[in-house]
Design a protein around this motif. Structure first.
Motif, PDB file in Angstrom:
ATOM      1  N   HIS A  58      41.681  14.037  44.404  1.00 29.80           N
ATOM      2  CA  HIS A  58      41.319  15.401  44.021  1.00 29.80           C
ATOM      3  C   HIS A  58      40.259  15.455  42.922  1.00 29.80           C
ATOM      4  N   LYS A  59      39.487  14.394  42.736  1.00 27.11           N
ATOM      5  CA  LYS A  59      38.501  14.418  41.655  1.00 27.11           C
ATOM      6  C   LYS A  59      37.337  15.360  41.948  1.00 27.11           C
ATOM      7  N   ALA A  60      37.090  15.652  43.226  1.00 28.41           N
ATOM      8  CA  ALA A  60      36.018  16.579  43.601  1.00 28.41           C
ATOM      9  C   ALA A  60      36.514  17.408  44.781  1.00 28.41           C
ATOM     10  N   PRO A  61      36.064  18.656  44.915  1.00 27.89           N
ATOM     11  CA  PRO A  61      36.557  19.538  45.990  1.00 27.89           C
ATOM     12  C   PRO A  61      35.884  19.246  47.329  1.00 27.89           C
ATOM     13  N   VAL A  62      35.991  17.994  47.778  1.00 30.22           N
ATOM     14  CA  VAL A  62      35.379  17.572  49.035  1.00 30.22           C
ATOM     15  C   VAL A  62      36.375  16.703  49.804  1.00 30.22           C
ATOM     16  N   VAL A  63      36.157  16.620  51.115  1.00 31.12           N
ATOM     17  CA  VAL A  63      36.991  15.780  51.972  1.00 31.12           C
ATOM     18  C   VAL A  63      36.067  14.960  52.878  1.00 31.12           C
ATOM     19  N   ALA A  64      36.317  13.661  52.913  1.00 31.28           N
ATOM     20  CA  ALA A  64      35.604  12.794  53.846  1.00 31.28           C
ATOM     21  C   ALA A  64      36.347  12.798  55.167  1.00 31.28           C
ATOM     22  N   VAL A  65      35.623  13.057  56.235  1.00 31.10           N
ATOM     23  CA  VAL A  65      36.170  13.041  57.589  1.00 31.10           C
ATOM     24  C   VAL A  65      35.545  11.861  58.314  1.00 31.10           C
ATOM     25  N   SER A  66      36.368  10.945  58.794  1.00 31.09           N
ATOM     26  CA  SER A  66      35.857   9.729  59.436  1.00 31.09           C
ATOM     27  C   SER A  66      36.641   9.496  60.724  1.00 31.09           C
ATOM     28  N   VAL A  67      35.937   9.512  61.851  1.00 34.15           N
ATOM     29  CA  VAL A  67      36.550   9.299  63.159  1.00 34.15           C
ATOM     30  C   VAL A  67      36.032   7.992  63.723  1.00 34.15           C
TER      31      VAL A  67
ATOM     32  N   TRP B 187      24.288  18.628  66.255  1.00 38.73           N
ATOM     33  CA  TRP B 187      25.406  18.470  65.310  1.00 38.73           C
ATOM     34  C   TRP B 187      24.974  18.799  63.893  1.00 38.73           C
ATOM     35  N   PHE B 188      23.712  18.531  63.571  1.00 41.96           N
ATOM     36  CA  PHE B 188      23.254  18.668  62.197  1.00 41.96           C
ATOM     37  C   PHE B 188      23.016  20.126  61.797  1.00 41.96           C
ATOM     38  N   THR B 189      22.911  21.021  62.764  1.00 38.04           N
ATOM     39  CA  THR B 189      22.689  22.429  62.424  1.00 38.04           C
ATOM     40  C   THR B 189      23.874  23.006  61.665  1.00 38.04           C
ATOM     41  N   PRO B 190      25.092  22.984  62.208  1.00 38.35           N
ATOM     42  CA  PRO B 190      26.213  23.490  61.407  1.00 38.35           C
ATOM     43  C   PRO B 190      26.548  22.590  60.223  1.00 38.35           C
ATOM     44  N   MET B 191      26.319  21.291  60.371  1.00 37.68           N
ATOM     45  CA  MET B 191      26.660  20.394  59.266  1.00 37.68           C
ATOM     46  C   MET B 191      25.776  20.642  58.042  1.00 37.68           C
ATOM     47  N   GLN B 192      24.494  20.892  58.264  1.00 34.21           N
ATOM     48  CA  GLN B 192      23.647  21.207  57.119  1.00 34.21           C
ATOM     49  C   GLN B 192      24.064  22.529  56.492  1.00 34.21           C
ATOM     50  N   ALA B 193      24.409  23.504  57.329  1.00 34.56           N
ATOM     51  CA  ALA B 193      24.771  24.819  56.811  1.00 34.56           C
ATOM     52  C   ALA B 193      26.026  24.780  55.947  1.00 34.56           C
TER      53      ALA B 193
ATOM     54  N   THR C 288      35.683  23.773  59.726  1.00 35.31           N
ATOM     55  CA  THR C 288      34.484  23.665  60.559  1.00 35.31           C
ATOM     56  C   THR C 288      34.265  22.229  61.010  1.00 35.31           C
ATOM     57  N   ALA C 289      34.418  21.299  60.080  1.00 35.30           N
ATOM     58  CA  ALA C 289      34.217  19.893  60.430  1.00 35.30           C
ATOM     59  C   ALA C 289      35.238  19.435  61.470  1.00 35.30           C
ATOM     60  N   LEU C 290      36.487  19.818  61.302  1.00 35.65           N
ATOM     61  CA  LEU C 290      37.523  19.404  62.257  1.00 35.65           C
ATOM     62  C   LEU C 290      37.336  20.088  63.607  1.00 35.65           C
ATOM     63  N   PHE C 291      36.900  21.339  63.607  1.00 33.07           N
ATOM     64  CA  PHE C 291      36.573  22.018  64.861  1.00 33.07           C
ATOM     65  C   PHE C 291      35.509  21.226  65.618  1.00 33.07           C
ATOM     66  N   LEU C 292      34.443  20.846  64.919  1.00 31.82           N
ATOM     67  CA  LEU C 292      33.330  20.154  65.573  1.00 31.82           C
ATOM     68  C   LEU C 292      33.724  18.758  66.043  1.00 31.82           C
ATOM     69  N   GLU C 293      34.468  18.011  65.208  1.00 27.59           N
ATOM     70  CA  GLU C 293      34.888  16.670  65.621  1.00 27.59           C
ATOM     71  C   GLU C 293      35.842  16.750  66.814  1.00 27.59           C
TER      72      GLU C 293
END
Length: 989
Positions: A67-76, A111-117, A145-150
């Motif tokens: 929880h050090k930063a408000p981000v989540v790494a998604v790795s498939v 894929w990069f269109t929603p990811m950049q947004a 959004t990330a989980l929807f796309l993956e």
């Protein structure tokens, strides 16, 4: 040895100082050798808390809260790679990785269109022998959004895979292949894997595939590959970051739960083959120096011998104090560089030992000495001290790698590797425990067991290239092709060439319609998920940058500090206002040469002792120079910070510049320059800056800073001592500290190491008043015969300074050339598929800033590519400025990616250095979001139109003049042709 690197920068003039200021070399009263923290203590710090669960469809999920930063790494991670490809389908795994970025049924867009947004960072995908993975780090509010796309591309892809997309990505991949092939020595890996692993062995071919097989890939076979291998039961999903298990279960079940199982994939089995007899091959290529290599097929990562093989490689040629470094480079001076490495795959591994001959040294003699050192190691093994240093460096490297939650390394990758290959996310800990428990006798025994077998050896020497390029027609050398490292297979990175004009099989409209109709129609809902639209992005907080504190040592050196306690590591930088811009105009390369010598010996320690001390402490020391500054950097384990700072101070303050060390490092730098002059990008970086800035402006020098070989050949010990004393001095320095400590704790250590450093004489200054030449819209063509691609490198000087407010210009360029979705990249890569990637970038330096364009393109599209990029720029800068959609995507992404951009201490350290370099306040990054929100399309358009002018661009093209010159002549620009340095024969005609 400290590797002196110069970042691509671009402006600065040097004013020679009449009164040389000599810093006093007296260091701390004594450099005591302090005890290092025991390995057991360091190993205890290596831990990734996680939990797991498995969905009914077989998808395995690993959750690692951080929880050090408000981000989540998604790795498939999908458990399929190039080793699983049948004969005739080489390159399919990698080709499909590219297709997975082309859109899915419910998000049929790049894929990069929603990811950049949504502000994704560390976004990419890779393919290698054993796996294909996709990863991104997203703000917590955009995780849906990330989980929807993956999940959409895992379970709802095939209806969006069309013949057009296949043809485009086939071309992109073939251009990626050409990029790797075009590098000096770029064809060797094909022979290497084909020799080590016999016909029919899963590792016989390299990952990128053959041109013929890529040409033959049909829509049906590609879709079949997906159906066979991309089911959830063949995948592992890792979520690492600001998330806990209950939320992870809820979200993963929601988005992935409805995806049906696929066929159970069975990764290809593979034994470790042994050559029946030694094999030797001689290769020629456009290289400046001769390389000799020894290579063996060995066991892979799951073997009980893996840890010992890794330690053997470290002691032999991985450590700075390695056997090969000490004997071949330092003592006998037969080689300019050496290495040993163990690359471990799932089923097998490859153990490689290389040495680059010093010019004038007989490669056969070098080979004999190399073999003798290896034989001695196999007979006697490592010493206890050598093995202890190798273990410490291994543990320290593991600790550093776990600071980030995702990306190409970090927690997500570490857990995923264990889960995929060993069915155990904790496998990294077992490997670490096995490494720490090793004895010298065990390492010797394992090394002898595998490296005493018949070897594949080769020599790569300058001359006409051995082997032929495959062209995208299915006709060519017939070798299987690719690069040797997974980096070659990152989908979004800028890279290389175009596609075949005529694929071996192009589906007819009837075939295409039948294939598309066979796919399941896209569904708007699934398992309670509305797939008719992307999920709304939740609240994303603005960046909370670490608190910045300031102090001064007793001698006046400023200290800038920020705390970051994710891992027990402290990063320290001492920056000097010098850089390549401080090089005397008649002595280019002095700074780089001087920096390379700092850890080659002090008045107290030899280079070997410095290397051994770093390794004992688990520290890393490096030196680098940009155009504007020279720096020495330390990464220290917190328990060993005090002795590590003492070592850093000795290296910075008391370099000995012993004549023997100077001569040895001189040979290394000359060899490096010679290699630069054979590499396309090296040639470009040496050629363009002087054309833009002229001979008098400080930035008008080769951007890598290695300098003029004629100068480097003559620089004396006195020259290097003079430059060091003149520029690396306490009144020209700032110390930056970021990491797991406090300012109160670190100040006494800094005071002890640097506080008594005194100086005399006048502080030097740099002068940037020299005029630059008038911009010329022209082409400089450097003839590099037989190149399968052309490297286009263009640039112009903009009427802006690096200390100006460049944010509007940088965001405008994000649309024009700075991102994957930029107009120039999408035009040449995705629309025309003439390039693997194109980038336009603002090269920020303190003074006059250049705009530069990097475009490796298919050789037969060189002229049209320049015309297309020029057209893209003219349209963007006149009637077709930034659209509302581009503005929204770019600005939203820039705001949302800020929290994920400063996960590590290294990220924060770089930000502090940039703020100091460009005169920015401590809260610069915290105020960026509000400034981004205020930007308008009109403001961005105005910034770009004021700064960028395609009519002022000088183009440097490195390619085959016979093929390229007629294309360039159609552009209506002056074209000057020149030969590569070293002559056409050496260029491989």
């Amino acid at each position: 040895m400290i590797r002196s690197t110069i970042s691509l920068a671009a402006t600065g003039l040097l004013l020679s100082v009449s009164s040389t200021a000599l810093a006093q070399s007296s260091g701390p009263a004594a450099l005591e050798k302090q005890d290092a923290a025991p390995l057991s203590q360091l190993v205890a710090d290596v831990n990734i808390p996680y939990q797991t669960f498995t969905l009914p469809n077989g998808l395995r999920v690993v959750v690692a809260p951080d929880h050090k930063a408000p981000v989540v790494a998604v790795s498939v991670w999908y458990h399929v790679g190039s080793k699983d490809e049948p004969k005739g389908k080489t390159g399919f795994a990698h080709l499909f990785e590219h297709l997975m970025f082309g859109g899915s049924e419910n998000s049929d867009q790049s894929w990069f269109t929603p990811m950049q947004a949504i502000g994704a960072t560390d976004l990419n995908g890779t393919t290698y022998f054993d796996r294909t993975n996709y990863f991104e780090t997203v703000p917590r509010g955009a995780l849906d959004t990330a989980l929807f796309l993956e999940s959409d591309r895992m379970g709802h892809l095939l209806g969006a895979v069309t013949q057009k997309k296949l043809d485009i990505q086939r071309g992109v991949v073939q251009n990626e292949k050409r990029q790797g092939d075009n590098q000096p020595g770029g064809l060797i890996d094909y022979d290497l894997y084909a020799t080590l692993f016999p016909e029919g062995h899963p590792y016989h071919h390299t990952t990128i595939g053959s041109m013929a097989d890529l040409d033959a890939a049909s829509l049906d076979t590609v879709k079949g590959w997906f159906r066979d291998h991309y089911g959830p039961n063949n995948a592992v999903l890792v979520l690492s970051g600001d998330i806990d298990l209950p939320d992870a279960k809820k979200l993963v079940t929601k988005y992935f739960g409805d995806i049906p199982r696929g066929p159970q994939s069975h990764p290809a089995e593979a034994d470790v083959p042994t050559l029946s007899a030694p094999v030797h091959k001689d290769f020629k290529d456009q290289v400046a120096n001769t390389t000799i290599a020894r290579v063996w097929a060995v066991p892979g990562m799951l073997s009980k011998d893996a840890a010992a093989l890794n330690m053997a490689a470290s002691v032999l040629g991985g450590l700075a104090s390695s056997r090969l470094d000490n004997q071949l480079v330092r003592d006998e001076k037969l080689a300019v560089s050496v290495s040993a490495g163990y690359e471990e795959f799932e089923r097998v591994g490859v153990f490689t030992v290389t040495a680059v001959a010093k010019p004038g040294v007989d490669p056969e003699m070098l080979g004999k000495r190399l073999d003798a050192i290896i034989a001695d190691f196999l007979k006697n093994g490592p010493t206890a001290a050598e093995l202890q240093r190798a273990k410490t460096q291994n543990v320290a490297s593991t600790i550093r790698g776990l600071e980030s939650v995702g990306g190409f390394s970090g927690k997500a990758v570490t857990l995923a590797e264990g889960a995929v290959y060993a069915n155990d996310p904790d496998y990294y800990k077992k490997r670490l425990d096995a490494t720490v428990a090793l004895t010298p006798a065990e390492v010797r025994s394992v090394a002898d067991k595998w490296l005493s077998r018949p070897v594949f050896s080769y020599t790569l020497s300058p001359g006409q290239r051995s082997g032929d390029y495959e062209e995208a027609t299915g006709v060519g050398a017939g070798k299987v092709v690719s690069g040797s490292a997974p980096n070659y297979y990152r989908a979004p990175l800028a890279g290389e060439h175009p596609m075949a004009e005529t694929p071996a099989h192009t589906a007819t409209p009837l075939e295409r319609a039948a294939s598309d109709a066979a796919e399941t129609a896209p569904q708007s809902t699934s398992a309670g998920v509305d797939r008719s639209k992307l999920p709304e992005v939740g609240k994303i907080p603005d960046l909370d940058f670490p608190t910045v504190e300031h102090a001064r040592l007793s001698n006046g050196i400023p200290v800038v500090f920020a705390q970051r306690s994710g891992v027990p590591v402290v990063n320290v930088a001492i920056d000097f206002d010098a850089g390549a811009a401080a090089d005397p105009r008649d002595a280019l390369g002095t700074q780089s040469f001087m920096l390379s010598l700092l850890d080659e010996g002090t008045t107290r320690l030899t280079g070997v002792q410095i290397a051994e001390e770093q390794e004992r402490l688990g520290a890393t020391l490096s030196a680098s120079g940009s155009m504007d500054s020279s720096g020495v950097y330390l990464s220290a384990l917190t328990p060993n910070l005090a002795p590590s700072l003492g070592l850093m101070a000795d290296v910075v303050r008391n370099p000995a510049f012993r004549p023997a060390d100077v001569d040895r490092v001189r040979a290394q730098q000359l060899a490096s320059i010679a290699e630069e002059m054979k590499s396309p990008i090296g040639i470009a970086l040496r050629t363009l800056p002087p054309l833009l800035y002229g001979e008098k402006y400080p930035y008008g020098v080769p951007f890598r800073g290695t300098g003029d070989p004629a100068v480097v050949a003559k620089l004396s010990t006195a020259d290097l001592k003079g430059f060091h004393g003149q520029w690396l001095r306490p009144d020209n320095a700032t110390i930056f500290v970021v990491g797991d400590t406090t300012l109160a704790a670190v100040m006494p250590l800094l005071e002890k190491s640097f506080g008594d450093w005194k100086v005399s004489g006048v502080k030097p200054v740099k002068n940037f008043d020299a005029p630059t030449p008038k911009a010329e819209n022209r082409v400089m063509l450097i003839n590099r015969p037989n190149s399968p691609q052309s490297l286009i490198f263009g640039g112009q000087l903009m009427p802006v300074q690096g200390t100006d407010n460049l944010e509007p210009l940088m965001q405008a360029n994000d649309v024009l050339g700075g991102s994957f979705l930029s107009r120039m990249n999408m035009d040449l890569r995705e629309d025309k598929h003439w390039a693997y990637g194109v980038q336009g970038f603002i090269y920020r330096v303190q003074h006059q800033v250049p705009y530069m364009i990097y475009a490796p393109v298919q050789a037969d599209k060189t002229g049209p590519s320049i015309a297309a990029m020029t057209g893209d720029m003219k349209a963007f800068l006149s009637t077709k400025g930034i659209t509302s959609a581009e503005l929204e995507r770019t600005i939203s992404g820039a705001i949302r990616e800020l929290p994920g951009s400063f996960q590590t201490a290294g990220d924060v350290l770089g930000a502090l250095e940039s703020n100091a370099r460009y005169g920015r306040p401590d809260n610069y990054y915290e105020t960026l979001a509000s400034r981004y929100r205020a930007m308008t399309a009109q403001e961005l358009d105005a910034a770009a139109r004021k700064a960028i002018d395609p009519a002022k661009i000088t183009w440097v093209v490195i390619g085959d003049a016979e093929k390229v010159k007629p294309q360039l002549d159609t552009l209506g620009l002056p074209v000057e042709v020149t030969a590569m340095a070293g002559g056409s024969d050496e260029a491989g005609e």
